[in-house]
Design a protein around this motif. Structure first.
Motif, PDB file in Angstrom:
ATOM      1  N   LYS A 134       0.817  -1.203   0.000  1.00  0.00           N
ATOM      2  CA  LYS A 134       0.000   0.000   0.000  1.00  0.00           C
ATOM      3  C   LYS A 134       0.860   1.266   0.000  1.00  0.00           C
ATOM      4  N   ILE A 135       0.348   2.303  -0.662  1.00  0.00           N
ATOM      5  CA  ILE A 135       0.981   3.632  -0.643  1.00  0.00           C
ATOM      6  C   ILE A 135       0.080   4.559   0.166  1.00  0.00           C
ATOM      7  N   ASN A 136       0.560   4.983   1.359  1.00  0.00           N
ATOM      8  CA  ASN A 136      -0.245   5.902   2.152  1.00  0.00           C
ATOM      9  C   ASN A 136       0.048   7.352   1.761  1.00  0.00           C
ATOM     10  N   LEU A 137      -0.641   8.270   2.386  1.00  0.00           N
ATOM     11  CA  LEU A 137      -0.508   9.692   2.020  1.00  0.00           C
ATOM     12  C   LEU A 137       0.913  10.192   2.257  1.00  0.00           C
ATOM     13  N   LYS A 138       1.524   9.788   3.357  1.00  0.00           N
ATOM     14  CA  LYS A 138       2.887  10.235   3.676  1.00  0.00           C
ATOM     15  C   LYS A 138       3.871   9.777   2.602  1.00  0.00           C
ATOM     16  N   THR A 139       3.720   8.520   2.155  1.00  0.00           N
ATOM     17  CA  THR A 139       4.596   7.988   1.113  1.00  0.00           C
ATOM     18  C   THR A 139       4.386   8.729  -0.198  1.00  0.00           C
ATOM     19  N   LEU A 140       3.128   9.025  -0.513  1.00  0.00           N
ATOM     20  CA  LEU A 140       2.811   9.741  -1.745  1.00  0.00           C
ATOM     21  C   LEU A 140       3.432  11.138  -1.734  1.00  0.00           C
ATOM     22  N   ILE A 141       3.389  11.822  -0.587  1.00  0.00           N
ATOM     23  CA  ILE A 141       4.001  13.147  -0.464  1.00  0.00           C
ATOM     24  C   ILE A 141       5.509  13.044  -0.671  1.00  0.00           C
ATOM     25  N   CYS A 142       6.120  11.979  -0.123  1.00  0.00           N
ATOM     26  CA  CYS A 142       7.562  11.778  -0.289  1.00  0.00           C
ATOM     27  C   CYS A 142       7.933  11.544  -1.757  1.00  0.00           C
TER      28      CYS A 142
END
Length: 265
Positions: A134-142
């Motif tokens: 899964k890609i969470n919001l924090k990972t997507l921002i990174c």
């Protein structure tokens, strides 16, 4: 505490990888290159990439020997997972490692190393597509931050003699994509119960041998291979770089197993 330990393993891997890149960069800017034919200087990083991975593989071989794991390598090669690891070695070595060292040569380590470190972004996207991580919001921002940072970093050329700077940037991006793909394959392999030390040993030896004895002859660079093994000073630098590459990769594969592909990378 355990969470911090797992993350610290990944941080140490990154530090040793930076040492490896710095050693290779110093070698490529040294007077030792006068030993080589002027016509092959542009492609000389490919020669160093092969030796770097071969020596890293020999270091890991010694590590596995100390811990009594050498007898597990050949059986692992015969498995379906072992064959996937060989494929990962070809992706991460002849493609990824050669591109990385070419990028250091053409764009300089201050640009090549950070941009090639985009591999977590590619690893995260590929593991999302193929391993269903899964890609969470924090990972997507990174990921977005990685893209923006790369654009800012490579927007202007560094001072110095880098006439092929943007070609070097492209090699950095190719290296990062290759390593992201390699990491996804390796993470799949570790889920199939192959130990990361065995996986790494196969990967490094496949990479080093294929670069030195397949890529170099095809590019008519085998004469540079002979020149390298005749120079003790060059070999010392490459053995030193290979040691740190092997150490970095040992910690890197362990970090991916403990933290997952995206966080480990």
């Amino acid at each position: 505490m355990k969470k911090f330990k797992n993350e610290f393993i990944g941080l140490c891997s990154g530090f040793f990888w930076a040492v490896n890149g710095t050693v290779l960069s110093l070698l490529m800017g040294s007077e030792l290159l006068k030993s080589y034919n002027v016509g092959v200087i542009f492609l000389l990083p490919l020669v160093f990439a092969g030796f770097n991975d071969l020596f890293a593989g020999l270091f890991v071989l010694g590590y596995n020997g100390i811990f009594g794991k050498l007898n597990r390598i050949l059986p692992a090669l015969k498995t379906k997972t072992g064959k996937w690891v060989c494929f990962a070695g070809l992706i991460g070595g002849p493609v990824g490692q050669c591109s990385y060292i070419m990028s250091i040569s053409l764009a300089g380590p201050a640009y090549a190393i950070p941009i090639s470190a985009l591999c977590p972004m590619f690893g995260t996207l590929l593991s999302f597509l193929f391993l269903k991580e899964k890609i969470n919001l924090k990972t997507l921002i990174c990921i977005i931050g990685c893209i923006v940072g790369t654009f800012i970093l490579s927007y202007s050329k560094p001072t110095g003699n880098y006439p092929y700077f943007y070609l070097g940037i492209l090699f950095s991006l190719l290296a990062s994509f290759s390593w992201g793909l390699e990491a996804t394959i390796v993470n799949f392999a570790t889920k199939e119960k192959l130990e990361e030390e065995i996986i790494l040993n196969i990967r490094e030896l496949v990479s080093g041998i294929s670069i030195l004895f397949l890529v170099l002859p095809c590019l008519n660079l085998f004469g540079s291979f002979i020149t390298t093994i005749k120079s003790f000073d060059i070999l010392k630098c490459l053995i030193f770089a290979g040691f740190f590459a092997g150490l970095s990769y040992l910690l890197y594969y362990k970090a991916m197993r403990l933290n997952g592909v995206s966080k480990g990378m």
